[in-house]
Scaffold this motif. Sequence first.
Motif, short mmCIF file in Angstrom:
data_model
loop_
_atom_site.label_atom_id
_atom_site.label_comp_id
_atom_site.label_asym_id
_atom_site.label_seq_id
_atom_site.Cartn_x
_atom_site.Cartn_y
_atom_site.Cartn_z
N ILE A 57 0.87 -1.17 0.00
CA ILE A 57 0.00 0.00 0.00
C ILE A 57 0.91 1.22 0.00
O ILE A 57 1.33 1.69 1.05
CB ILE A 57 -0.94 0.03 1.23
N HIS A 58 1.23 1.68 -1.20
CA HIS A 58 2.12 2.82 -1.35
C HIS A 58 3.50 2.49 -0.75
O HIS A 58 4.23 1.73 -1.33
CB HIS A 58 1.49 4.08 -0.78
N ARG A 59 3.83 2.99 0.43
CA ARG A 59 5.12 2.68 1.03
C ARG A 59 4.99 1.65 2.14
O ARG A 59 5.98 1.25 2.76
CB ARG A 59 5.78 3.95 1.57
N LEU A 60 3.80 1.18 2.39
CA LEU A 60 3.54 0.24 3.48
C LEU A 60 3.55 -1.19 2.92
O LEU A 60 2.89 -1.49 1.94
CB LEU A 60 2.19 0.54 4.11
N LEU A 61 4.34 -2.06 3.57
CA LEU A 61 4.46 -3.45 3.14
C LEU A 61 3.83 -4.38 4.17
O LEU A 61 4.00 -4.19 5.38
CB LEU A 61 5.93 -3.85 2.96
N ARG A 62 3.11 -5.37 3.69
CA ARG A 62 2.59 -6.42 4.56
C ARG A 62 3.59 -7.59 4.47
O ARG A 62 3.77 -8.19 3.41
CB ARG A 62 1.21 -6.86 4.09
N ILE A 63 4.25 -7.90 5.58
CA ILE A 63 5.28 -8.94 5.62
C ILE A 63 4.69 -10.21 6.23
O ILE A 63 4.18 -10.20 7.36
CB ILE A 63 6.50 -8.48 6.44
N HIS A 64 4.78 -11.28 5.47
CA HIS A 64 4.30 -12.60 5.93
C HIS A 64 5.50 -13.48 6.24
O HIS A 64 6.44 -13.57 5.44
CB HIS A 64 3.44 -13.26 4.85
N PHE A 65 5.49 -14.14 7.39
CA PHE A 65 6.57 -15.03 7.79
C PHE A 65 6.26 -16.44 7.30
O PHE A 65 5.28 -17.06 7.74
CB PHE A 65 6.77 -15.00 9.31
N ASP A 66 7.06 -16.92 6.38
CA ASP A 66 6.79 -18.19 5.72
C ASP A 66 6.65 -19.31 6.74
O ASP A 66 7.52 -19.49 7.61
CB ASP A 66 7.90 -18.52 4.73
#
Length: 628
Positions: A518-527
């Motif tokens: 979202i623009h500069r916001l990242l959603r980080i998922h831990f595998d």
Amino acid sequence: MFDGYDSCSEDTSSSSSSDESEEEVAPLPSSLPIIKNNGQVYTYPDGKSGMATCEMCGMVGVRDAFYSKTKRFCSVSCSRSYSSNSKKASILARLQGKPPTKKAKVLQKQPLVAKLAAYAQYQATLQNQAKTKAAVPVEGFSWGNYINSNSFTAAPVTCFKHAPMGTCWGDIAEGVRVEVPNTDCSLPTKVFWIAGIVKLAGYNALLRYEGFENDSSLDFWCNICGSDIHPVGWCATSGKPLVPPRTIQHKYTNWKAFLVKRLTGAKTLPPDFSQKVSESMQYPFKTSMRVEVVDKTHLCRTRVAVVESVVGGRLRLVYEESEDKSDDFWCHMYSPLIHHIGWSRSIGHRFKRSDITKKQDGHFDAPPHLFMKVKEVDAAGEWFKEGMKLEAIDPLNLSAICVATIRKVLADGYLMIGIDGSEAADESDWFCYHATSPSIFPVGFCEINMIELTPPRGFAKLPFKWFDYLRETDSIAAPVKLFNKEVPNHGFHVGMKLEAVDLMEPRLVCVATVTRIIHRLLRIHFDGWEDEYDQWVDCESPDLYPVGWCQLTGYQLQPPAPQSSRDSQSSSSKQKKKAKSQQYKGHKKMTSLQLKEELLDGEEYSFLQGTSDQESNGSASYYIKQEP
């Protein structure tokens, strides 16, 4: 360059190749340029012609192919650069084992010695790291196998400006040639061969030996910043033998001509690549430095901590009152959670005074200039005020963006933020964000970008609507224009792999994936973990790293959970993960409420049209504004 092959062949008996091979690789002039890199043409010795050394870049080549009447430079660019940068020229020459010119000797002295010492230290560090990594296995996890088997892509090194080589990675890409150890060889001595990059994943490169064409049977992954990776020509200048792999030993009779043809016009690493790696891994923070850092048991205050160790720019901080050094906190040296001694007093932030009345022997305050600078703000005009509402990432549940309130306005643009509906009575979970922080947003940010907003705990009117909430609480929204709207050209895309800190347990660096942007916001998922443990992180966060960062720095990487565990995670395992994920040992937050996304009432609010999951970089209109 090819003398090593002539003198160190595994099989000295003559071998005949097919007529097609002989015709395919016709003899070429020995002075033909082999590598063209950054506009410079490098040539290497053939053992027969007169040789010359470039006084700018230190490369050795056939004298007749050098530039100018005096044959002092290998190219026009080297000739022009020499007059303004002779110091660099001699340093590079020395690092490659070349004697500097008389003129360069006069210009060098101590700076050269310092750089040579740094280079030697870097080589020793890499060897020590290799030993350390060998002693700490990561349960058999291999980034190369993980990426190959799933056809993953990794975020490029240039996405991580704070990481080693993040700002000077250059044009390293598929097709670049390097010299690497030849493992397909039975000789007792260490020999090398040329390989090309087939695939790049962060610092890691999938390499294929030159001569294997489309045969991937001996492809191998390695860290491109490792001590055994060299630019083409390194063997010639270092006196190391080039020996073709045993599998293709008899494929050609004239390997020298083959290499000349294959390498003409190809790219290789810059001659000072290892020096740049070494310099980018020098960190200003040292052990025994004192800093102010957030108190993990009371978010609203800071405490004094001492740097216990520095690994890849990450600091292990031990709170000053911890006698056994077990009360620690991990963060990056550019983290917004650490500050110089005296910072809290200067802005009016709460601070826990240490029971230790004086500094312990050897401890000293970290200089203020080492810390990350925040953008200056003008609070003289319209500014944030206590009681204003906004949306903020919950520091105790980084997967949630919540309804929040400005509880206190500090100096220099800092704000104390509280999460509505779940604040502690003693205000211990208020959190300090700067006004330019990418972790706070104006009212309506989640709605316009289709992000789930967590309403205040106990709020009865669901679905949550900002207009109703502002009216019932008799409060106002913080002005949109006061928030940070800059969106850098970050380069991330959905699906990219990386290594990311679990900010709820910041000593852990895990295999992770970018799942939303979202623009500069990242959603980080831990595998390997469920989505509820995802975290919202800014694209410029110092807690994100390229694939291969852990291997490069000697930090331990946490691999993904096995597939079997993924499919059969029980409630007990979930509770174990939640217990692990309490970075701040303060008040436990409830799991964010699951809400259906609803548009705000159009009669009271209007929106500037924006796009969710922006992969294109640059600013965009995605904020809400109130009708007059």
